[in-house]
Write a protein that holds these residues in place. Structure first.
Motif, mmCIF file in Angstrom:
data_model
loop_
_atom_site.group_PDB
_atom_site.id
_atom_site.type_symbol
_atom_site.label_atom_id
_atom_site.label_comp_id
_atom_site.label_asym_id
_atom_site.label_seq_id
_atom_site.Cartn_x
_atom_site.Cartn_y
_atom_site.Cartn_z
ATOM 1 N N GLU A 23 0.849 -1.189 0.000
ATOM 2 C CA GLU A 23 0.000 0.000 0.000
ATOM 3 C C GLU A 23 0.885 1.239 0.000
ATOM 4 O OE1 GLU A 23 -2.916 -0.071 3.064
ATOM 5 O OE2 GLU A 23 -3.440 -2.151 2.677
ATOM 6 N N THR A 24 0.429 2.272 -0.685
ATOM 7 C CA THR A 24 1.221 3.502 -0.741
ATOM 8 C C THR A 24 1.221 4.178 0.619
ATOM 9 O OG1 THR A 24 -0.667 4.867 -1.336
ATOM 10 C CG2 THR A 24 0.552 3.849 -3.146
ATOM 11 N N TRP A 25 2.095 5.128 0.756
ATOM 12 C CA TRP A 25 2.190 5.863 2.015
ATOM 13 C C TRP A 25 1.189 7.009 2.075
ATOM 14 C CZ3 TRP A 25 7.859 5.508 0.589
ATOM 15 C CH2 TRP A 25 8.387 4.321 1.082
ATOM 16 N N GLY A 26 0.307 7.080 1.127
ATOM 17 C CA GLY A 26 -0.722 8.107 1.126
ATOM 18 C C GLY A 26 -0.528 9.094 -0.009
ATOM 19 N N ALA A 27 -1.534 9.918 -0.190
ATOM 20 C CA ALA A 27 -1.501 10.921 -1.254
ATOM 21 C C ALA A 27 -0.580 12.067 -0.856
ATOM 22 C CB ALA A 27 -2.909 11.446 -1.511
ATOM 23 N N SER A 28 -0.124 12.809 -1.848
ATOM 24 C CA SER A 28 0.732 13.956 -1.565
ATOM 25 C C SER A 28 -0.082 15.034 -0.857
ATOM 26 C CB SER A 28 1.333 14.500 -2.852
ATOM 27 O OG SER A 28 0.316 14.992 -3.690
ATOM 28 N N SER A 29 0.615 15.896 -0.136
ATOM 29 C CA SER A 29 -0.072 16.929 0.640
ATOM 30 C C SER A 29 -0.467 18.128 -0.207
ATOM 31 C CB SER A 29 0.819 17.391 1.798
ATOM 32 O OG SER A 29 2.046 17.898 1.286
ATOM 33 N N GLY A 30 0.093 18.243 -1.393
ATOM 34 C CA GLY A 30 -0.231 19.387 -2.233
ATOM 35 C C GLY A 30 -0.491 18.956 -3.658
ATOM 36 N N PRO A 31 -0.704 19.930 -4.548
ATOM 37 C CA PRO A 31 -0.966 19.585 -5.949
ATOM 38 C C PRO A 31 0.313 19.058 -6.610
ATOM 39 C CG PRO A 31 -0.785 21.946 -5.698
ATOM 40 C CD PRO A 31 -0.725 21.347 -4.312
ATOM 41 N N TYR A 32 0.122 18.294 -7.652
ATOM 42 C CA TYR A 32 1.271 17.788 -8.392
ATOM 43 C C TYR A 32 1.974 18.931 -9.109
ATOM 44 C CZ TYR A 32 -0.589 13.120 -7.615
ATOM 45 O OH TYR A 32 -1.039 11.972 -7.039
ATOM 46 N N VAL A 33 3.274 18.774 -9.286
ATOM 47 C CA VAL A 33 4.042 19.786 -10.003
ATOM 48 C C VAL A 33 3.708 19.646 -11.486
ATOM 49 C CG1 VAL A 33 6.375 20.586 -10.554
ATOM 50 C CG2 VAL A 33 5.877 19.612 -8.293
ATOM 51 N N GLU B 285 5.477 21.043 -17.222
ATOM 52 C CA GLU B 285 6.301 22.109 -17.799
ATOM 53 C C GLU B 285 7.325 22.603 -16.774
ATOM 54 O OE1 GLU B 285 2.836 22.349 -17.675
ATOM 55 O OE2 GLU B 285 2.661 21.396 -19.643
ATOM 56 N N THR B 286 6.936 22.650 -15.518
ATOM 57 C CA THR B 286 7.840 23.118 -14.466
ATOM 58 C C THR B 286 8.982 22.111 -14.252
ATOM 59 O OG1 THR B 286 5.987 24.181 -13.359
ATOM 60 C CG2 THR B 286 7.969 23.859 -12.052
ATOM 61 N N LEU B 287 8.674 20.860 -14.345
ATOM 62 C CA LEU B 287 9.697 19.843 -14.156
ATOM 63 C C LEU B 287 10.775 19.894 -15.225
ATOM 64 C CD1 LEU B 287 7.570 16.716 -13.181
ATOM 65 C CD2 LEU B 287 9.103 18.014 -11.712
ATOM 66 N N PHE B 288 10.386 20.220 -16.445
ATOM 67 C CA PHE B 288 11.306 20.148 -17.561
ATOM 68 C C PHE B 288 11.804 21.502 -18.028
ATOM 69 C CE2 PHE B 288 8.904 16.187 -17.744
ATOM 70 C CZ PHE B 288 9.961 15.295 -17.678
ATOM 71 N N GLN B 289 11.644 22.555 -17.235
ATOM 72 C CA GLN B 289 12.176 23.875 -17.586
ATOM 73 C C GLN B 289 13.690 23.856 -17.446
ATOM 74 O OE1 GLN B 289 10.297 26.737 -15.084
ATOM 75 N NE2 GLN B 289 8.457 26.868 -16.352
ATOM 76 N N ARG B 290 14.347 24.569 -18.336
ATOM 77 C CA ARG B 290 15.817 24.647 -18.266
ATOM 78 C C ARG B 290 16.253 26.053 -18.053
ATOM 79 N NH1 ARG B 290 18.737 20.135 -21.626
ATOM 80 N NH2 ARG B 290 17.359 18.479 -21.099
#
Length: 74
Positions: A56-66, A69-74
């Motif tokens: 089982e997962t450790w639960g959902a994240s506490s905030g919105p997903y990133v 586009e933000t992940l792959f900005q250079r």
């Protein structure tokens, strides 16, 4: 213990006879040991698979997903 008849190629039969003699065992005992080991491996694999699927997962994240586009900005 059960007696079982198996069918194999002549070359395989000769090889297993030599292998058993090298180990100081009979063909019957050697085959029994190999099959018991195979059974233990299969059981261990099945147990690991059951545990992995029950994870089982450790639960959902506490905030919105990133955003992607933000992940792959250079």
């Amino acid at each position: 213990m059960k007696n079982v008849t198996i069918t194999m190629d002549d070359t395989v039969a000769e090889w297993v006879r030599v292998e058993a003699a090298t180990r100081g065992s009979s063909v019957s005992r050697l085959m029994g040991e190999w099959l018991a080991e195979k059974m233990r491996q299969e059981d261990a694999y099945a147990q690991a698979m059951r545990e992995a699927l029950a994870f089982e997962t450790w639960g959902a994240s506490s905030g919105p997903y990133v955003p992607r586009e933000t992940l792959f900005q250079r």
